[in-house]
Design a protein around this motif. Structure first.
Motif, short mmCIF file in Angstrom:
data_model
loop_
_atom_site.label_atom_id
_atom_site.label_comp_id
_atom_site.label_asym_id
_atom_site.label_seq_id
_atom_site.Cartn_x
_atom_site.Cartn_y
_atom_site.Cartn_z
N ASP A 1 0.83 -1.21 0.00
CA ASP A 1 0.00 0.00 0.00
C ASP A 1 0.87 1.26 0.00
O ASP A 1 2.10 1.18 -0.12
N HIS B 1 -4.13 -4.62 2.68
CA HIS B 1 -5.06 -3.56 2.30
C HIS B 1 -5.79 -3.09 3.55
O HIS B 1 -6.26 -3.92 4.33
N THR C 1 -3.65 -3.84 -4.24
CA THR C 1 -3.85 -4.34 -2.86
C THR C 1 -5.28 -4.79 -2.61
O THR C 1 -5.50 -5.82 -1.97
#
Ligand code: R2B
Ligand code: URA
Length: 310
Positions: free
Chosen positions: A160, A167, A252
């Protein structure tokens, strides 16, 4: 039991069909897949989609329509006499979806929210249709980091904006992290299908997923920019030293939701510029078009290989 074995156990029935991790769904008398313009009562989803083995997703409707035509040639699929390829989700006016035998080609739009909505509905579609061990592949574009335009990049780990391999969700006001894991073997299998004759490189590396194309990717050319060129370059070099080879906006969420659903997944993107050399996407449109076919070619080789093996 490993985490992966646990996920497999709770996401598959004994015949390999997809099991949902949400018992609410089986208690409902119908499930409307609103953004796909499909429903479990209005459509016979098993009849329509039960044979799907590969779900290929990419940003734009046109690219996915092109991919559908391309994969049709590649796998030698013939549409039923007198029929044409049609956009199954046309009346959603949100996403578009084309089915070519065992391959479903779906557009996902740009960024996390758009992909997230689609993933929920696609995973439920796999469940309603009783698909057996489907594989999800994202074919996209990205900015390369120290990688020339036209290079094909297979994601090994999705990171990320803070370089975490997960995520971050906000659910009922709480922060929840889910691992952004992709299938390592699928990534290697895809890489092995690069041909020595391909006039470009195909590499595996880490991918950063951001929530924006401009400030969020360290660009100097957005409507706003409150950092210097030196700050930008120091940041991109930090990413590169961390093993990040590309930046895009969906990996992600795509990895986190497929992993949570026990679905094998891969992300294959083509770099449309090298961010160490600039921010603007200035390759001619013919060049960009040819580059965008490269992930499709690799994924088509994989699908052909699996279909001829089975
Ligand atoms: C790649 O390209 C889009 C931005 O131009 C975004 O969807 C992404 O991940
Ligand atoms: N997509 C992105 O998200 N970033 C780029 O630089 C190019 C495509």
């Amino acid at each position: 039991e490993t985490d992966d074995a646990y996920v497999q156990r709770i996401t598959r029935y004994s015949d390999g069909t997809v099991k949902l991790r949400n018992s609410n769904i089986e208690l409902m008398d119908q499930d409307i897949l609103y953004h796909l313009a499909l429903g479990s009562e209005s459509h016979d989803l098993q009849e329509m989609f039960g044979d799907v083995k590969f779900v290929c997703m990419g940003g734009t409707p046109k690219r996915m329509e092109n991919f559908a035509h391309f994969i049709m040639d590649e796998i030698g699929y013939k549409l039923p006499a007198g029929t044409q390829l049609q956009d199954i989700s046309a009346y959603s006016y949100r996403y578009s979806m084309y089915k070519v035998g065992p391959v479903l080609c779906v557009s996902h739009g740009m960024g996390t929210p758009s992909v997230s909505i689609l993933m929920h509905e696609m995973i439920k579609l796999m469940y309603h249709a009783k698909c057996i061990d489907p594989i999800f592949i994202r074919i996209g574009t990205c900015g390369g980091i120290g990688v020339e335009g036209g290079t094909v990049i297979i994601t090994e780990d999705a990171l990320d904006g803070q370089l975490r391999n997960s995520h971050e969700f906000t659910i009922l006001g709480e922060t929840v992290h889910r691992p952004a894991k992709l299938d390592k073997k699928l990534a290697r299998d895809l890489k092995s299908l690069h041909s020595a004759d391909d006039p470009y490189d195909t590499i595996i590396g880490k991918t950063q997923c951001t929530n924006d194309f401009y400030e969020g990717q360290g660009r100097l050319d957005g409507a706003f920019c409150e950092f210097s060129e030196n700050d930008k370059m120091a940041y991109l070099e930090k990413l590169r030293d961390h093993g990040v080879v590309n930046i895009e906006m969906e990996s992600t969420i795509f990895a986190a939701l497929t992993h949570h659903a026990g679905i094998k997944a891969a992300v294959v993107c083509v770099a449309i510029l090298n961010r160490l050399n600039g921010d603007q996407v200035n390759a001619p449109k013919e060049v960009l078009h040819e580059w965008q076919q490269r992930p499709q070619i690799l994924v088509a080789r994989y699908i052909r290989k699996v279909l001829t093996r089975d």
